[in-house]
Design an enzyme around this catalytic site. Structure first.
Site, PDB file in Angstrom:
ATOM      1  CG  LEU A 197     -66.667  16.944  47.074  1.00  0.00           C
ATOM      2  CD1 LEU A 197     -67.578  15.943  46.396  1.00  0.00           C
ATOM      3  CD2 LEU A 197     -65.519  17.334  46.150  1.00  0.00           C
ATOM      4  N   GLY A 198     -68.396  20.300  49.769  1.00  0.00           N
ATOM      5  CA  GLY A 198     -69.290  21.415  50.072  1.00  0.00           C
ATOM      6  C   GLY A 198     -70.000  21.139  51.382  1.00  0.00           C
ATOM      7  N   GLY A 200     -73.574  22.438  54.047  1.00  0.00           N
ATOM      8  CA  GLY A 200     -74.811  23.201  54.188  1.00  0.00           C
ATOM      9  C   GLY A 200     -75.434  22.904  55.534  1.00  0.00           C
ATOM     10  CG  ASN A 201     -78.680  25.192  56.978  1.00  0.00           C
ATOM     11  OD1 ASN A 201     -77.766  25.755  57.567  1.00  0.00           O
ATOM     12  ND2 ASN A 201     -79.636  25.841  56.331  1.00  0.00           N
ATOM     13  CG  PHE A 202     -77.342  18.963  53.952  1.00  0.00           C
ATOM     14  CD1 PHE A 202     -76.382  17.983  53.796  1.00  0.00           C
ATOM     15  CD2 PHE A 202     -77.232  20.131  53.180  1.00  0.00           C
ATOM     16  CE1 PHE A 202     -75.359  18.137  52.884  1.00  0.00           C
ATOM     17  CE2 PHE A 202     -76.210  20.275  52.274  1.00  0.00           C
ATOM     18  CZ  PHE A 202     -75.259  19.278  52.123  1.00  0.00           C
ATOM     19  N   GLY A 203     -75.595  19.109  56.559  1.00  0.00           N
ATOM     20  CA  GLY A 203     -74.362  18.379  56.848  1.00  0.00           C
ATOM     21  C   GLY A 203     -73.326  18.733  55.804  1.00  0.00           C
ATOM     22  CB  VAL A 205     -71.279  17.238  49.552  1.00  0.00           C
ATOM     23  CG1 VAL A 205     -71.060  16.320  48.363  1.00  0.00           C
ATOM     24  CG2 VAL A 205     -72.741  17.653  49.640  1.00  0.00           C
ATOM     25  CE  LYS A 222     -77.415  17.599  49.946  1.00  0.00           C
ATOM     26  NZ  LYS A 222     -78.325  18.130  48.939  1.00  0.00           N
ATOM     27  CG  ASP A 314     -82.171  25.801  45.180  1.00  0.00           C
ATOM     28  OD1 ASP A 314     -81.957  26.997  44.896  1.00  0.00           O
ATOM     29  OD2 ASP A 314     -81.606  25.232  46.140  1.00  0.00           O
TER      30      ASP A 314
END
Ligand code: ADP
Ligand code: MG
Length: 470
Positions: A197-198, A200-203, A205, A222, A314
């Site tokens: 689904l998306g 980012g830096n963290f990993g 989703v 996530k 955010d």
């Protein structure tokens, strides 16, 4: 009306909850100890048979319980803050919560509570929630259309009106106090899709399904990258800790954490995705009124956060997710903070990777974050929404934006944006946080405008429909 009720839901819930016992079959009102005994001794006398009555002193309650054919009386204690308990027992906000608890645990009294000694008045009509809401007691509402159609009652959704949030799956403002959150989700309960689904830096989703006793729920998961070390893990735990404390229809709910091959944060699914993307691909089919409705919902979610003393830090259109075209939820609590009871703001020790274009002057200049700085971000989010997913401050860099703002510059009114909504935006961009409105005020402005135009649009629609065709 329905929208007004949602915005007042927490207060209404409290009001209903604190008077709920008055409608319960075990509540006998103002009767004395002897009358209580007489009622308990009449008929069968099983252990645990009980009633609650008002004591002589105003506003204090007593519990009378049958055990071994004898009636025992207990005073229900109330502390300074109004919390109720048995002597030295667990404290509760309401009588009915205390009673429900005592049905499971004796908490210092002779026995757990069993069957209610039924008061004559409520004997025939035990209170219940409307049909479409009843299953919400267990935590999840059934698919709305189906439920509404099946019930075929006054609560059914009229065909001619748009779906409202409360018609949707996942709208559940009533949380059951006995519903223990599954903070620890077992890996076997999770089915994970390949669909991303998306990221980012963290990993990333991922889409998935959570299996529970009451059925399957679509979820967004996530997933932390496996090579990430302790620090990032702790960040995700903090995000989960924040989400765990929030319960509002306009905020993405966390369902739990799962610690397996990776650390995973399991959330309810907002299938229509981020607001900016949604709007940029549907410029022709989403009306301005629709956007006003969505932004009003965001303001209700933010008002709730403000009341709970949480700062989001955010808020942006990319972090407003849509369940569907009419239903928005605030997400991404990765930067969020819970403020202490006496704190008005959070002070960041060092500047991090910050979304500068969404940040108020005091965030950039003094690293101070409060609900008022979230209000500034709400203004930028409104601008993004009314420009159908446009990028704020065009090609300017973060530092240039800061200079522009300090010199009194503000973004212009997007072409499709109503003047009244641009006025709200500009109020959100009041330089001094002391003069800036809070979310209580912003939500009120959004609500007033939203109701004024949705009423009109409906009337005009009706007039047009009533016109005889030529
Ligand atoms: P980040 O901190 O990297 O911005 P987010 O929490 O915003 O992480 O999630 C990244 C993306 O994953 C979102 O932009 C969205 O596309 C998708 N996503 C996150 N949560 C959900 C959800 N509950 N339902 C649907 N999609 C989601
Ligand atoms: Mg995000």
């Amino acid at each position: 009306m329905e929208q007004a009720i949602i915005s007042q839901a927490p207060q209404l819930e409290k009001l209903i909850a604190t008077t709920a016992h008055e409608k319960m079959p075990w509540y006998h009102g103002k009767i004395n100890r002897q009358e209580g005994e007489r009622r308990l001794y009449s008929g069968v006398q099983p252990d645990g048979k009980f009633l609650v009555r008002d004591r002589e002193e105003l506003g204090s309650f007593a519990l009378s319980v049958m055990y071994g054919k004898t009636v025992y009386h207990y005073q229900i204690l109330q502390d300074k803050s109004g919390k109720l308990s048995m002597p030295e027992g667990t404290k509760f906000d309401t009588i009915w919560q205390l009673v429900e608890y005592l049905k499971m645990k004796p908490d210092g009294i002779v026995t757990v509570l069993g069957e209610a000694c039924v008061n004559g008045k409520t004997a025939e009509k035990t209170p219940s929630l409307p049909a479409t809401r009843r299953s919400a007691q267990n935590g999840y509402t059934p698919p709305p259309r189906a439920a509404a159609l099946a019930s075929n009652s006054a609560t059914a959704v009229p065909v001619e009106r748009d779906l409202l949030p409360m018609d949707c799956d996942g709208f559940n403002p009533y949380h059951n106090p006995n519903d223990i959150k599954r903070f620890n989700i077992q890996r076997e309960q999770l089915l994970m899709d390949e669909v991303e689904l998306g990221s980012g830096n963290f990993g990333c989703v991922k889409k998935g399904v959570l299996k529970t006793e009451s059925g399957q729920i679509d979820v967004a998961i996530k997933v932390l990258k496996s090579e990430n070390e302790k620090l990032v893990k702790e960040e995700m735990m903090r995000e989960a800790e924040i989400m765990h404390q929030l319960s509002n229809p306009f905020i993405v709910r966390m369902l739990g954490l799962c610690n397996a091959e990776n650390l995973m944060l399991v959330m309810e699914m907002a299938a229509a995705g981020p607001l900016n993307k949604f709007l940029s691909t549907r410029k022709d089919s989403v009306s301005v009124e629709n956007i006003v409705n969505l932004m009003h919902q965001v303001s209700m979610g933010m008002k709730y956060l403000e009341e709970k003393n949480f700062v989001h830090r955010d808020l942006a259109a990319r972090n407003v997710l849509l369940v569907n075209q009419q239903f928005a939820k605030i997400s991404d609590f990765g930067l969020s903070k819970a403020l202490g009871a006496d704190d008005n703001y959070y002070k960041a020790r060092t500047a991090g990777k910050w979304p500068l274009k969404w940040y108020a002057p005091e965030c950039i200049n003094y690293h101070k974050f409060s609900s008022k700085s979230d209000v500034w971000s709400f203004g930028v989010t409104m601008w993004e929404a009314f420009s159908y997913g446009g990028k704020p401050y065009k090609k300017m860099k973060g530092q240039e934006v800061s200079t522009f703002i300090n010199n009194g510059g503000r973004m212009e009114c997007p072409p499709a944006c109503p003047e009244r909504m641009y006025t709200v935006m500009k109020e959100c961009w009041t330089y001094s946080h002391e003069d800036r409105p809070d979310f209580k005020k912003v939500e009120e402005s959004m609500r007033t405008y939203h109701y004024s135009i949705s009423g009109k649009a409906k009337l005009e629609g009706a007039d047009a429909a009533a016109e005889p065709s030529k």
